[in-house]
Design an enzyme around this catalytic site. Structure first.
Site, PDB file in Angstrom:
ATOM      1  CB  THR A 319      -0.944   0.026   1.217  1.00 17.14           C
ATOM      2  OG1 THR A 319      -0.178   0.220   2.406  1.00 17.14           O
ATOM      3  CG2 THR A 319      -1.739  -1.264   1.328  1.00 17.14           C
ATOM      4  CB  CYS A 320       0.162   4.648  -1.110  1.00 22.92           C
ATOM      5  SG  CYS A 320      -1.472   5.100  -0.504  1.00 22.92           S
ATOM      6  CG  ASP A 321      -1.183   4.212   4.873  1.00 19.37           C
ATOM      7  OD1 ASP A 321      -1.560   5.004   3.993  1.00 19.37           O
ATOM      8  OD2 ASP A 321      -1.728   4.110   5.983  1.00 19.37           O
ATOM      9  N   GLY A 322       3.011   4.803   4.646  1.00 22.13           N
ATOM     10  CA  GLY A 322       4.380   4.672   5.124  1.00 22.13           C
ATOM     11  C   GLY A 322       4.539   3.692   6.265  1.00 22.13           C
ATOM     12  CG  ASN A 362      -3.818   2.061  -0.941  1.00 26.15           C
ATOM     13  OD1 ASN A 362      -2.597   1.947  -0.867  1.00 26.15           O
ATOM     14  ND2 ASN A 362      -4.393   3.230  -0.877  1.00 26.15           N
TER      15      ASN A 362
END
Length: 375
Positions: A319-322, A362
């Protein structure tokens, strides 16, 4: 890994990620645990893996169920469980939830507050959850649940005065590695029982039994002996003359039954960022690997078809979460010839994976579950 799991995983064309569970392993772990705790009534913690095939198997084997919501009650009843075998173990409930569960036939509940206790109907069994030391666990519960000992005594007395059947329960934290944590918790609980005038209470020692992910853990018999020692100590101290035991295994029954197959989406060098390769998998924290938060649970890994010299890696989700990084501090090494498109299997992944997967963060769908073994 069992032959049934290996045979299923031999098909490399199936879309990933997915979880595959072997029911024969679940049955084996249930049999072992029941043998270690022959005096205890086992209540499977449904939240660990609510797969209907698992619930049907365990209902047929004779276990009860620890449920936390109306949906879990329905799942268990649909799987063939009797309402009387259920314990509503979540002390945080919506208004009317106790009445609805009671109407469905549930007669055992857990509480840890006077506010919740007021909702219960006379004649039901109410287990007061007492606060205990949960050091040594991977995921402690301290603070969110549990009444302090003096408050637990007051709740036990209040329950008896209201015509309820009072008992005690506790939880020493998930993936608890110290058998003595159970011994100490039993003594705390039965001391409170004695002060409340209960000579032979029901005592639910919760779950938390550990699984050997990447390191050995004590055998179930060691935890059973610790529980018995705690009861013997309480009897010798004159607190009680005994206790009727319940146990709520979740992880211990299903973790080793599961393999989470993923695919490496990218294998990257990150010059100036990290000397290790970064391996991005198509399953991360939001696709079932929530227990990697804090890196508390470290799953064993394997890369089928690759056997070259291994080197250190950082594992991350898609996913694009850090925060979707699985293992940054925990040392992991994977074959140097690992490439995008290769499968990476997470072993002992049967517990708290499918039940933790998001419903579409996402745009990733929930984690599919497949079942092998004797239904």
């Amino acid at each position: 890994m069992t032959g049934a799991l290996e045979a299923f995983l031999a098909d490399r064309t199936r879309a990933t990620p997915y979880l595959v569970l072997d029911l024969d392993v679940v049955a084996d772990r249930y049999t072992r645990l029941a043998a270690a705790f022959p005096e205890a009534r086992l209540l499977y913690a449904v939240k660990a893996c609510p797969e209907p095939a698992v619930l049907r198997l365990l209902a047929r084997l004779g276990t009860g169920f620890d449920v936390a919501s109306p949906a879990e009650i329905d799942l268990c009843l649909d799987a063939g469980a009797s309402p009387g075998s259920l314990c509503h173990g979540n002390p945080v409930r919506a208004p009317g939830a106790v009445a609805a569960a009671h109407a469905a036939g549930v007669r055992r509940f857990v509480t840890d507050s006077a506010e919740d206790l007021a909702d219960h109907l006379p004649g039901t069994s109410v287990l007061v959850r007492i606060l205990v030391d949960d050091r040594g666990s991977a995921t402690p519960f301290f603070g969110k649940f549990g009444a302090a000992p003096a408050e637990a005594v007051r709740l036990l007395r209040a329950a008896a005065a209201r015509g309820l059947d009072p008992g005690l329960t506790f939880h020493v934290g998930s993936q608890q590695s110290r058998p003595q944590a159970y011994r100490e918790a039993v003594r705390v609980a039965l001391r409170a029982a004695g002060k409340a005038g209960l000579a032979h209470p029901a005592l639910d020692v919760g779950g938390g039994l550990p699984v050997p992910y990447r390191a050995p853990v004590p055998a179930p018999e060691e935890f059973a002996d610790a529980v018995r020692d705690g009861i013997s100590g309480a009897r010798a101290a004159g607190d009680v003359d005994g206790a009727d035991l319940l146990l709520e295994p979740g992880r211990a029954l299903v973790a080793e039954a599961g393999v989470l197959r993923t695919t490496a989406l990218r294998v990257s060098r990150r010059p100036g960022v990290d000397h290790r390769r970064w391996v991005y998998l198509d399953a991360g924290r939001y696709q079932g690997l929530a227990e990697t938060e804090g890196e508390y649970i470290a799953y064993p890994l394997r890369v089928p078809g690759r056997g070259g010299a291994s080197g250190p890696v950082v594992l991350a989700g898609p996913t694009c979460d850090g925060d979707d990084v699985l293992y940054r501090r925990t040392p992991y090494a994977l074959p140097g010839d690992l490439r995008a498109g290769d499968h990476v299997d997470l072993l002992h992944a049967g517990a708290y994976t499918a039940s933790y997967a998001s419903v579409g963060f996402n745009g990733f769908p929930p984690l599919p579950v497949h079942v092998v073994g004797t239904p």
